[in-house]
Write an enzyme that holds these catalytic residues in place. Sequence first.
Site, PDB file in Angstrom:
ATOM      1  N   LYS A   1       0.805  -1.227   0.000  1.00 32.15           N
ATOM      2  CA  LYS A   1       0.000   0.000   0.000  1.00 32.15           C
ATOM      3  C   LYS A   1       0.842   1.284   0.000  1.00 32.15           C
ATOM      4  O   LYS A   1       0.459   2.277  -0.615  1.00 32.15           O
ATOM      5  CB  LYS A   1      -0.963   0.007   1.195  1.00 32.15           C
ATOM      6  CG  LYS A   1      -2.067  -1.034   1.046  1.00 32.15           C
ATOM      7  CD  LYS A   1      -3.024  -1.025   2.218  1.00 32.15           C
ATOM      8  CE  LYS A   1      -3.953  -2.214   2.140  1.00 32.15           C
ATOM      9  NZ  LYS A   1      -4.881  -2.283   3.265  1.00 32.15           N
TER      10      LYS A   1
ATOM     11  N   ASP B   1     -10.008   1.989   2.625  1.00 27.64           N
ATOM     12  CA  ASP B   1     -10.067   1.155   3.832  1.00 27.64           C
ATOM     13  C   ASP B   1     -10.830   1.844   4.965  1.00 27.64           C
ATOM     14  O   ASP B   1     -11.667   1.219   5.624  1.00 27.64           O
ATOM     15  CB  ASP B   1      -8.653   0.829   4.336  1.00 27.64           C
ATOM     16  CG  ASP B   1      -7.959  -0.181   3.455  1.00 27.64           C
ATOM     17  OD1 ASP B   1      -8.655  -0.993   2.820  1.00 27.64           O
ATOM     18  OD2 ASP B   1      -6.711  -0.162   3.402  1.00 27.64           O
TER      19      ASP B   1
ATOM     20  N   ALA C   1       0.519   0.558  14.584  1.00 27.77           N
ATOM     21  CA  ALA C   1       0.862   1.835  13.955  1.00 27.77           C
ATOM     22  C   ALA C   1       1.492   1.607  12.586  1.00 27.77           C
ATOM     23  O   ALA C   1       2.371   2.351  12.163  1.00 27.77           O
ATOM     24  CB  ALA C   1       1.801   2.629  14.865  1.00 27.77           C
ATOM     25  N   GLY C   2       1.025   0.571  11.877  1.00 28.52           N
ATOM     26  CA  GLY C   2       1.534   0.275  10.540  1.00 28.52           C
ATOM     27  C   GLY C   2       0.596   0.803   9.465  1.00 28.52           C
ATOM     28  O   GLY C   2      -0.219   1.707   9.706  1.00 28.52           O
TER      29      GLY C   2
ATOM     30  N   LEU D   1      -9.382  -5.717  12.264  1.00 26.43           N
ATOM     31  CA  LEU D   1      -9.363  -5.421  10.834  1.00 26.43           C
ATOM     32  C   LEU D   1      -9.047  -6.665  10.013  1.00 26.43           C
ATOM     33  O   LEU D   1      -9.342  -6.728   8.825  1.00 26.43           O
ATOM     34  CB  LEU D   1      -8.326  -4.322  10.517  1.00 26.43           C
ATOM     35  CG  LEU D   1      -8.834  -2.885  10.593  1.00 26.43           C
ATOM     36  CD1 LEU D   1      -9.358  -2.521  11.961  1.00 26.43           C
ATOM     37  CD2 LEU D   1      -7.766  -1.911  10.156  1.00 26.43           C
TER      38      LEU D   1
HETATM   39  P1  ATR Z   1       0.199  -3.431   8.119  1.00 28.36           P
HETATM   40  O1  ATR Z   1       0.393  -2.768   6.793  1.00 28.36           O
HETATM   41  O2  ATR Z   1      -0.653  -4.670   8.073  1.00 28.36           O
HETATM   42  O3  ATR Z   1      -0.248  -2.496   9.197  1.00 28.36           O
HETATM   43  P2  ATR Z   1       2.889  -3.261   9.101  1.00 28.36           P
HETATM   44  O4  ATR Z   1       3.033  -1.911   8.523  1.00 28.36           O
HETATM   45  O5  ATR Z   1       4.006  -4.234   9.004  1.00 28.36           O
HETATM   46  O6  ATR Z   1       1.640  -4.019   8.492  1.00 28.36           O
HETATM   47  O7  ATR Z   1       2.485  -3.084  10.641  1.00 28.36           O
HETATM   48  C1  ATR Z   1       2.228  -4.146  11.455  1.00 28.36           C
HETATM   49  C2  ATR Z   1       1.747  -3.630  12.801  1.00 28.36           C
HETATM   50  O8  ATR Z   1       1.418  -4.750  13.641  1.00 28.36           O
HETATM   51  C3  ATR Z   1       2.787  -2.833  13.549  1.00 28.36           C
HETATM   52  O9  ATR Z   1       2.127  -1.863  14.331  1.00 28.36           O
HETATM   53  C4  ATR Z   1       3.430  -3.911  14.435  1.00 28.36           C
HETATM   54  O10 ATR Z   1       4.061  -3.416  15.599  1.00 28.36           O
HETATM   55  P3  ATR Z   1       5.570  -2.835  15.492  1.00 28.36           P
HETATM   56  O11 ATR Z   1       5.460  -1.497  14.854  1.00 28.36           O
HETATM   57  O12 ATR Z   1       6.038  -2.766  16.891  1.00 28.36           O
HETATM   58  O13 ATR Z   1       6.332  -3.839  14.658  1.00 28.36           O
HETATM   59  C5  ATR Z   1       2.210  -4.705  14.824  1.00 28.36           C
HETATM   60  N1  ATR Z   1       2.483  -6.082  15.254  1.00 28.36           N
HETATM   61  C6  ATR Z   1       2.833  -7.140  14.482  1.00 28.36           C
HETATM   62  N2  ATR Z   1       2.915  -8.264  15.215  1.00 28.36           N
HETATM   63  C7  ATR Z   1       2.595  -7.932  16.491  1.00 28.36           C
HETATM   64  C8  ATR Z   1       2.481  -8.657  17.721  1.00 28.36           C
HETATM   65  N3  ATR Z   1       2.722  -9.962  17.770  1.00 28.36           N
HETATM   66  N4  ATR Z   1       2.115  -7.980  18.832  1.00 28.36           N
HETATM   67  C9  ATR Z   1       1.865  -6.649  18.779  1.00 28.36           C
HETATM   68  N5  ATR Z   1       1.955  -5.904  17.647  1.00 28.36           N
HETATM   69  C10 ATR Z   1       2.309  -6.535  16.520  1.00 28.36           C
END
Ligand code: ATR
Length: 279
Positions: free
Chosen positions: A67, A104, A130-131, A217
Amino acid sequence: MSADRYAVLGHPIKHSKSPRIHQIFAEQTGQNLSYSAQEVLPEHFQDAVTEFFAQGGKGLNCTVPLKELAWAFASQKTPRAQLSKAVNTLKLEQDGSILGDNTDGIGLVTDLTLNHGIALADKRVLILGAGGASRGIIGPLLEQKPQSLIVANRTIDKALGLAEEFQTIAPVAGCGFAELAGQQFDLILNATSASLSSELPPLPPALLAENGVCYDLAYGNEPTPFVRWGRDQHAIKSLDGLGMLVEQAAEAFFIWRGVRPETQAVIALLNSERTGTPR
Ligand code: ATR
């Protein structure tokens, strides 16, 4: 006349429900189009999109992890896409330019408010993660005028950075999960990718207010760990993102074809095909 071509790009994409959803929309509205799913890695994104449009493709959906790349690719962006820095819909315009939009957030808000009757005004809202997924929903959520909006993330700096980006619209706070202790929310949205690996962010007890709602989501054939957590917390509704998926698709379909498909029957159909679902 041959069918106009559309596709969803992502990685992984095999289990995407988007081709089915758009095929149903096309039948329902009498639109002559085809919609496929293509596995595309980030390093091949630029070439894949350029080739798709060069060969006459009319529009694309882009999903995880593409994205942000789609945002960079689009030569024009809608205000909501510009703000979110993430694009899930690309459209070939008459003049040959590529428009980027993000449907979205509106898909989520439509599912919450219209499909489930959950008003967001004056609610205390918490977003986990926050992704890219969080980016797409913050603007449309703020437009609903919640009482407060907090973004909590494992990596605190990312939550603070994201909150800062949206300050121009309304106050947004960022924090880590531990700082949530002692606070309560009327709506908790899981926008982390933790569900994809069957994990759950570490959440303090009593986080959900009485009559609170949980919304993941992500979606799956089985309830996600976060949906199960919501049920354990006695949420009045603990929902997954299937409705959002259909609603964001409907919005993309409208952008491409200028016709708004009917979503209720499609959500009901997809729901009926899975077991043990959160509804
Ligand atoms: P997306 O586009 O799906 O949001 P992303 O940009 O890779 O994917 O972001 C993934 C998000 O899920 C992030 O906020 C990540 O936390 P970090 O920024 O600390 O990496 C969060 N995330 C992924 N696995 C997690 C877990 N097991 N527990 C808590 N947060 C998680």
